[in-house]
Design a protein around this motif. Structure first.
Motif, PDB file in Angstrom:
ATOM      1  N   LEU A  48       0.947  -1.314   0.094  1.00  0.00           N
ATOM      2  CA  LEU A  48      -0.060  -0.136   0.079  1.00  0.00           C
ATOM      3  C   LEU A  48       0.987   1.526   0.004  1.00  0.00           C
ATOM      4  O   LEU A  48       2.011   1.271   0.803  1.00  0.00           O
TER       5      LEU A  48
ATOM      6  N   ALA B 233      -2.376   3.774   3.427  1.00  0.00           N
ATOM      7  CA  ALA B 233      -2.095   3.083   4.757  1.00  0.00           C
ATOM      8  C   ALA B 233      -2.449   3.956   5.868  1.00  0.00           C
ATOM      9  O   ALA B 233      -3.111   3.525   6.916  1.00  0.00           O
TER      10      ALA B 233
ATOM     11  N   SER C  94      -6.398   4.642   5.817  1.00  0.00           N
ATOM     12  CA  SER C  94      -7.118   3.423   6.116  1.00  0.00           C
ATOM     13  C   SER C  94      -7.066   2.850   7.533  1.00  0.00           C
ATOM     14  O   SER C  94      -7.800   2.256   8.043  1.00  0.00           O
TER      15      SER C  94
END
Length: 151
Positions: A62, A67, A70
């Motif tokens: 990611l 990252a 999320s």
């Protein structure tokens, strides 16, 4: 000796069976609190969070911005579901994977917080295999569905 073994196990099963819902509730709340606190810290010091995800954490695959956003969202939203026992197994699976990624992506964690992550992982496995327990919204919904719709 065999008769003793045959009587002792059912005795302890009767003794511990009523406590299972409390163990599952405790596990859900413990893990939910740990991840939610982490999410609050990330959200409260957002500049530091972005710095850590860009330079310290080595999240595989990611992009670091995705990252950070999320990961923080997962830590703030999923624990609420887990604490309530709503979609407990899918949420526990999600946090179990998230926990593994946290350990893998931050090597400095191994010296200080690795044992905490092991404990949370074991608690999540208990929830994954045994469900949320009787003290959960999942249980209430399953009971309601079974009583009203007959399946």
């Amino acid at each position: 000796m065999i008769n003793f073994m045959r009587t002792i196990d059912p005795f302890f099963q009767r003794l511990t069976h009523p406590l299972q819902p409390l163990l599952l509730l405790f596990s859900r709340l413990w893990v939910a609190m740990a991840f939610f606190k982490s999410g609050l810290i990330k959200y409260g010091s957002w500049d530091s969070t972005l710095y850590l995800f860009e330079y310290e954490y080595q999240v595989p695959i990611l992009p670091w911005q995705f990252a950070a956003y999320s990961g923080t969202a997962v830590e703030l939203i999923v624990p609420a579901f887990l604490a309530l026992g709503l979609f407990a197994r899918p949420m526990a699976i999600l946090l179990f994977g998230f926990n593994i990624i946290a350990v893998v992506s931050y090597p400095a964690l191994w010296q200080q917080g690795f044992y905490d992550h092991q404990l949370w992982g074991m608690m999540l496995l208990v929830i994954i295999f045994w469900g949320a327990g009787k003290l959960s919204i999942d249980q209430w919904l399953n009971k309601y569905r079974t009583n009203n719709y007959g399946f």
